[in-house]
Design a protein around this motif. Structure first.
Motif, short mmCIF file in Angstrom:
data_model
loop_
_atom_site.label_atom_id
_atom_site.label_comp_id
_atom_site.label_asym_id
_atom_site.label_seq_id
_atom_site.Cartn_x
_atom_site.Cartn_y
_atom_site.Cartn_z
N GLU A 165 36.31 30.08 50.03
CA GLU A 165 35.64 31.10 49.24
C GLU A 165 34.13 30.95 49.43
OE1 GLU A 165 37.26 33.30 46.86
OE2 GLU A 165 35.25 34.17 46.72
N PHE A 168 30.43 33.71 44.51
CA PHE A 168 31.65 33.61 43.72
C PHE A 168 31.36 33.67 42.22
CE2 PHE A 168 34.60 30.79 41.42
CZ PHE A 168 35.73 31.57 41.52
N THR A 195 40.38 28.46 43.91
CA THR A 195 40.18 29.62 44.78
C THR A 195 40.82 29.37 46.13
OG1 THR A 195 38.15 28.65 45.62
CG2 THR A 195 37.91 30.25 43.85
#
Lengths: 108, 179
Positions: free
Chosen positions: B151, B156, B147
């Motif tokens: 993030e 997520f 990612t």
């Protein structure tokens, strides 16, 4: 299956496992650690075993190799039991391999 | 390397370069990972691959690794790579080569095409090392995925747990399908 048969089968499985593990480790140790999912110490121990030692260790009433994934997520992905957004066999297998490859990093 | 020339080291480097070429590495990877001269690498490349190396710059953007299908491939590779580097003391490039081999093996076992090339894989490791990309744990399945470096890990969800609307519709052979 009688008890004698069971012990014989366990011995057979142990033998096969140890011999396979040994040849994997001798061929390429780093790769073997990934494939077998064991620590470097155990790999060194297994690699150093003599055939006599292997056959001694293999006979017993306990299996020497054990299950690699002990959580439901991976298990469900591999068996494809739960219906999820993704139900393509190859894709769930891929998902499971990502999870399994990442497993060791956490347990260390 | 400024030290005295060692024939043994050189042969090791050539061996490594050959292995890299066979895995499909671009010349830039070879230049950065070995101490052989450009001319020798070029000759070696032609000899091993039987053709001239591709010209032009390497792909330099991190975006490719974040698009849906490449992201899944990259994440598999990176998980294997991290696994290898955690359990054994390997030189970076050797770990990349081994991880790449295991990655292609796994992808082939899933009846897909390995869309991550060795050059991209090498690039990915550099991006991670320089904190231009990171790994985030999916809040649903617990797997680690490539990612952006910052993030939000609380919310997520990976591309396989929550595939984007148009994902998996590709008709190209060897792609990731959802159904």
């Amino acid at each position: 299956m009688t008890d004698e048969q069971l012990t014989a089968e366990i011995r057979e499985a142990n033998l096969t496992y140890l011999m396979l593990a040994q040849s994997l480790i001798r061929k390429d140790k780093a790769e073997a650690l990934f494939r077998l999912g064991i620590s470097e110490e155990s790999a060194d121990l297994i690699a150093a075993l003599s055939p006599v030692q292997i056959s001694k260790i293999a006979s017993g009433n306990m299996l020497l190799c054990r299950f690699r994934m002990d959580d439901d997520v991976v298990w469900n992905l591999l068996t494809n039991h739960t219906t999820r957004k993704v139900d393509n066999d190859a894709t769930t297998k891929l998902h499971a391999s990502i999870l399994m490859a990442g497993r060791f990093a956490e347990s260390i | 390397m400024a030290t005295a020339k060692s024939v043994l080291n050189e042969s090791r480097e050539i061996e490594r370069a050959v292995a890299l070429i066979q895995l499909g590495a671009r010349l830039q990877v070879l230049e950065s990972e070995t101490n052989l001269s450009y001319e020798r690498l070029l000759r070696l490349y032609k000899e091993v691959a039987g053709r001239s190396p591709s010209k032009g710059q390497l792909p330099f953007s991190t975006d490719w690794f974040l698009t849906w299908q490449p992201n899944i491939h990259s994440s598999l590779f990176l998980n294997i790579y991290e696994h290898l580097t955690k359990v054994s003391a390997l030189e970076d490039i050797d770990a990349i080569m081994k991880a790449y081999k295991l990655y292609s093996e796994q992808i082939t076992a899933c009846a897909m095409e390995p869309i991550l090339s060795l050059t991209r894989a090498w690039r990915l490791v550099k991006f991670i090392d320089n904190n231009m990309l990171g790994m985030t744990r999916c809040s649903k399945c617990g797997g680690h995925f490539v990612t952006e470096p910052y993030e939000n890990s609380r919310h997520f969800e990976c591309g396989l747990c929550s595939p984007p609307a148009r994902a998996g519709k590709s008709t190209a052979a060897g792609g990731i399908l959802l159904h």
